[in-house]
Design a protein around this motif. Structure first.
Motif, PDB file in Angstrom:
ATOM      1  N   ILE B  12       0.963  -1.217  -0.018  1.00  0.00           N
ATOM      2  CA  ILE B  12       0.007   0.099  -0.176  1.00  0.00           C
ATOM      3  C   ILE B  12       0.936   1.279   0.203  1.00  0.00           C
ATOM      4  CG2 ILE B  12      -1.577   1.250   1.257  1.00  0.00           C
ATOM      5  CD1 ILE B  12      -2.774  -1.377   2.532  1.00  0.00           C
ATOM      6  N   LYS B  13       0.642   1.935  -1.064  1.00  0.00           N
ATOM      7  CA  LYS B  13       1.501   3.405  -1.149  1.00  0.00           C
ATOM      8  C   LYS B  13       0.646   4.491  -1.354  1.00  0.00           C
ATOM      9  CE  LYS B  13       5.829   2.008  -1.197  1.00  0.00           C
ATOM     10  NZ  LYS B  13       6.683   2.210  -0.043  1.00  0.00           N
ATOM     11  N   THR B  14       1.092   5.816  -1.174  1.00  0.00           N
ATOM     12  CA  THR B  14       0.624   7.037  -1.145  1.00  0.00           C
ATOM     13  C   THR B  14       0.873   7.513  -2.576  1.00  0.00           C
ATOM     14  OG1 THR B  14       0.439   7.098   1.297  1.00  0.00           O
ATOM     15  CG2 THR B  14       0.158   9.224  -0.073  1.00  0.00           C
ATOM     16  N   ARG B  15      -0.116   8.223  -3.134  1.00  0.00           N
ATOM     17  CA  ARG B  15       0.113   8.901  -4.448  1.00  0.00           C
ATOM     18  C   ARG B  15       1.278   9.614  -4.303  1.00  0.00           C
ATOM     19  NH1 ARG B  15      -5.136  12.417  -6.037  1.00  0.00           N
ATOM     20  NH2 ARG B  15      -4.561  12.870  -3.845  1.00  0.00           N
ATOM     21  N   GLY B  16       2.216   9.760  -5.174  1.00  0.00           N
ATOM     22  CA  GLY B  16       3.200  10.525  -5.371  1.00  0.00           C
ATOM     23  C   GLY B  16       4.512   9.929  -4.843  1.00  0.00           C
ATOM     24  N   GLN B  17       4.184   8.920  -4.138  1.00  0.00           N
ATOM     25  CA  GLN B  17       5.461   7.937  -3.764  1.00  0.00           C
ATOM     26  C   GLN B  17       5.994   7.300  -4.810  1.00  0.00           C
ATOM     27  OE1 GLN B  17       3.751   5.685  -0.206  1.00  0.00           O
ATOM     28  NE2 GLN B  17       5.201   7.029   1.067  1.00  0.00           N
ATOM     29  N   GLN B  18       6.993   6.376  -4.623  1.00  0.00           N
ATOM     30  CA  GLN B  18       7.772   5.348  -5.494  1.00  0.00           C
ATOM     31  C   GLN B  18       7.729   4.272  -4.874  1.00  0.00           C
ATOM     32  OE1 GLN B  18      11.725   6.113  -6.605  1.00  0.00           O
ATOM     33  NE2 GLN B  18      12.579   4.983  -5.001  1.00  0.00           N
ATOM     34  N   VAL B  19       7.744   2.907  -5.818  1.00  0.00           N
ATOM     35  CA  VAL B  19       7.636   1.612  -5.422  1.00  0.00           C
ATOM     36  C   VAL B  19       8.675   0.868  -6.142  1.00  0.00           C
ATOM     37  CG1 VAL B  19       5.844   1.094  -6.761  1.00  0.00           C
ATOM     38  CG2 VAL B  19       6.315  -0.053  -4.514  1.00  0.00           C
TER      39      VAL B  19
END
Lengths: 114, 112
Positions: B12-19
């Motif tokens: 689960i990530k937040t908008r704008g982050q990278q993965v």
């Protein structure tokens, strides 16, 4: 460019009845053809493939598919389905000159009812 | 022989982050391909690596990138995440580029 069309998004069928899942493709070059199956919350498993030779290919669990070059089709059939065949089925092609790239149809959800 | 493994399985990530997602192919397989699966767009090809070189690329923006290491393990990276990047990301490996592909279980990415 290539494209794959699976003509039915959902196919409901009763157990022990025959089934056909239809697949047509469009390509300007020769292609390899595949059927994959995806069970809920799992990855894809190869069901069968056509690379060359006999146009009728069979899987170990009773499915078969026939490559028809003139109609650019690769329909999947099984004479008698089981509850455990309930899954999503994907037809896919790989162009001869683009190994490593699978182009998928939208999938057909097969639902086998008792 | 162990199958294709993908880590992590859920993210689960937040908008704008990278993965960064990781894929370990079947031992001996040198071709690794990545796919995105969504309910709306279905299964779409991202890219393919063979012998550490990207050989083929799908129609995705430059935010999607990947690489392959000398042991054939592969990673894909998505920068500046958007809500629409929420998907199941599938990795597949094959012995040679024209062989059948064996798929991993996927990484389910949710962007909030």
């Amino acid at each position: 460019a290539q494209s794959v069309t699976q003509l039915d998004s959902q196919v409901p069928v009763f157990e022990e009845a025959p089934v056909e899942l239809r697949c047509n493709y469009s390509s300007s070059v020769s292609v390899y053809l595949f059927w994959y199956v995806q069970y809920p919350n799992q990855g894809l498993q190869l069901l069968l493939k056509y690379l060359s030779g006999s146009t009728l290919v069979e899987s170990i669990n009773g499915f078969e598919a026939e490559f028809n070059k003139s109609q650019t089709s690769f329909h999947l059939r099984k004479p008698s389905v089981h509850i455990s065949d309930t899954a999503e089925y994907f037809c896919a092609v790989t162009p001869y000159n683009q190994g490593g790239k699978l182009i998928f149809g939208q999938g057909t959800e097969l639902s086998v009812k008792p | 022989k162990a199958g294709v493994t993908q880590t992590p399985r859920y993210l689960i990530k937040t908008r704008g982050q990278q993965v960064t997602l990781s894929c370990s192919p079947i031992s001996g397989h040198r071709s690794v391909s990545w796919y995105q699966q969504t309910p709306g767009q279905g299964l779409q090809f991202l890219f393919e690596y063979f012998s550490e070189t990207q050989r083929n690329k799908g129609n995705f923006p430059g935010r999607f990138s990947g690489r392959q290491f000398s042991n054939s393990r592969s990673e894909m990276n998505v920068s500046t995440l958007e809500l629409g990047d929420s998907a199941l990301y599938l990795c597949a490996s094959s012995l040679a580029r024209e062989d059948e592909q064996y798929f991993g279980p996927g990484t389910r990415l949710t962007v909030t």
